[in-house]
Structures are given as C-alpha cells and as structure tokens.
Design a protein around this motif. Structure first.
Motif, PDB file in Angstrom:
ATOM      1  N   GLU A  17       7.972   6.201   0.224  1.00 27.41           N
ATOM      2  CA  GLU A  17       7.222   6.454   1.464  1.00 27.41           C
ATOM      3  C   GLU A  17       7.739   5.619   2.632  1.00 27.41           C
ATOM      4  O   GLU A  17       7.472   5.946   3.786  1.00 27.41           O
ATOM      5  CB  GLU A  17       5.737   6.147   1.250  1.00 27.41           C
TER       6      GLU A  17
ATOM      7  N   THR B  33       0.808  -1.217   0.000  1.00 26.56           N
ATOM      8  CA  THR B  33       0.000   0.000   0.000  1.00 26.56           C
ATOM      9  C   THR B  33       0.843   1.268   0.000  1.00 26.56           C
ATOM     10  O   THR B  33       0.287   2.348  -0.059  1.00 26.56           O
ATOM     11  CB  THR B  33      -0.936   0.028   1.221  1.00 26.56           C
ATOM     12  N   HIS B  34       2.165   1.136   0.076  1.00 18.09           N
ATOM     13  CA  HIS B  34       3.042   2.313   0.127  1.00 18.09           C
ATOM     14  C   HIS B  34       4.045   2.277  -1.017  1.00 18.09           C
ATOM     15  O   HIS B  34       4.538   1.219  -1.391  1.00 18.09           O
ATOM     16  CB  HIS B  34       3.792   2.367   1.450  1.00 18.09           C
ATOM     17  N   SER B  35       4.366   3.437  -1.521  1.00 22.07           N
ATOM     18  CA  SER B  35       5.401   3.517  -2.543  1.00 22.07           C
ATOM     19  C   SER B  35       6.763   3.352  -1.883  1.00 22.07           C
ATOM     20  O   SER B  35       6.920   3.532  -0.672  1.00 22.07           O
ATOM     21  CB  SER B  35       5.330   4.856  -3.273  1.00 22.07           C
TER      22      SER B  35
ATOM     23  N   HIS C  47      11.174  -5.347  -3.626  1.00 25.02           N
ATOM     24  CA  HIS C  47      10.113  -4.378  -3.911  1.00 25.02           C
ATOM     25  C   HIS C  47      10.045  -4.199  -5.421  1.00 25.02           C
ATOM     26  O   HIS C  47      11.088  -4.101  -6.086  1.00 25.02           O
ATOM     27  CB  HIS C  47      10.423  -3.041  -3.219  1.00 25.02           C
TER      28      HIS C  47
END
Length: 163
Positions: free
Chosen positions: A6, A1-3, A24
């Motif tokens: 972030e 849910t996060h880049s 990632h």
C-alpha cells in the motif's frame, strides 16, 4: 497501519513521487533476515509502477559491524539478499548505519572492514551505491570520523549520508 504494497499508492496520494524503503516487517526488518521473496519484490515494483512512484533508496539496518562474529556473519548474508532485492526493484541507492558498538569501537571497526571485504564484490558488480549515516550508538558517531572510515574502504560505491 499500512501493508508494504500500500505504501506506493499512499505516497502518491500524499503528493510524493519517490519514497525511501525503510525497515519493514514484510521486507527488510531491523536486524533480521529479509522477509520478502522474489514474488513480493516483483509485486512491490509493480505497485510502484502502478502508483507512478519510484523507490529512491532502500535502507537496511543490520549488524554488519557487530563484534560478535555470528551476528556479523549473519548480517553479511542478510546484506547480500538485501542488495539483490534492491537491484530487483530497479534501485541503485542503499542507505544505512554503521551499527557496531561504541564501547567496542576497535572491534566493531575491524568487523565493518571484514564485512566490506565480503560485500564489496557484489555491491560493485551490481552497481549499487551505499551511503552510511554515522548514527548515535554506532561504533562511529561523528561525521569526520565516519568519513575517514568510509574513505578507508577505497570504493566509489560507498559514501557518506549526512543526516
């Protein structure tokens, strides 16, 4: 849910001052070519600095012990880029797994040592330390056997990750 960019602030908000950069999609995806260019690596380093968070280690998971020569050769190329990205982040610790195949353990071990012959000159020149976790479904899964394989490389830049 996060880049990717972030994560440093998220870690800081949760009270952490270090994070491990695991696979990632925008950086080092599982088994694939690194996806970050030099700009993204620099932006990630800046995001860490701004959040007051350090990257303790980078964890690529690549097929460097694959008995398939094409997969192994590709993984070595990916590893070389991953090492350079790690150094550009100001990080000296990488953690990983053996990979390979348990049902082809002899072939996988040979592939691992071949990969080490190609990677160690870069790893040692850059002062990077790689700790390897004997992971389930790798060509070596047991701790003592893994320690023996690592010892056989004969490099102070390679060690054991106890998980």
């Amino acid at each position: 849910t996060h880049s990717l960019l972030e994560f440093p602030q998220l870690a800081a908000d949760l009270g952490y001052d270090h994070l491990q950069l695991t696979p990632h999609a925008d950086f080092l995806p599982f088994f694939g070519h690194p996806k970050a260019d030099d700009r993204l690596v620099a932006d990630l380093r800046a995001a860490c600095r701004a959040a007051g968070v350090q990257i303790a280690s980078v964890l690529p998971v690549l097929r460097w012990s694959s008995p398939d020569p094409d997969a192994r050769e590709a993984a070595v190329r990916y590893w070389k880029r991953a090492v350079r990205m790690t150094v550009d982040l100001g990080v000296q610790q990488m953690n990983t797994e053996f990979s390979g195949r348990p049902e082809l353990s002899e072939e996988s071990e040979r592939a691992f040592y071949r990969s080490m012959e190609e990677l160690l000159p870069l790893v040692e020149a850059e002062g990077v330390h790689i700790a390897i976790d004997p992971h389930p479904d790798d060509f070596v899964e047991q701790g003592l056997a893994a320690w023996r394989v690592i010892r056989g490389v004969n490099s102070p830049n390679l060690g054991f990750a106890y998980v």
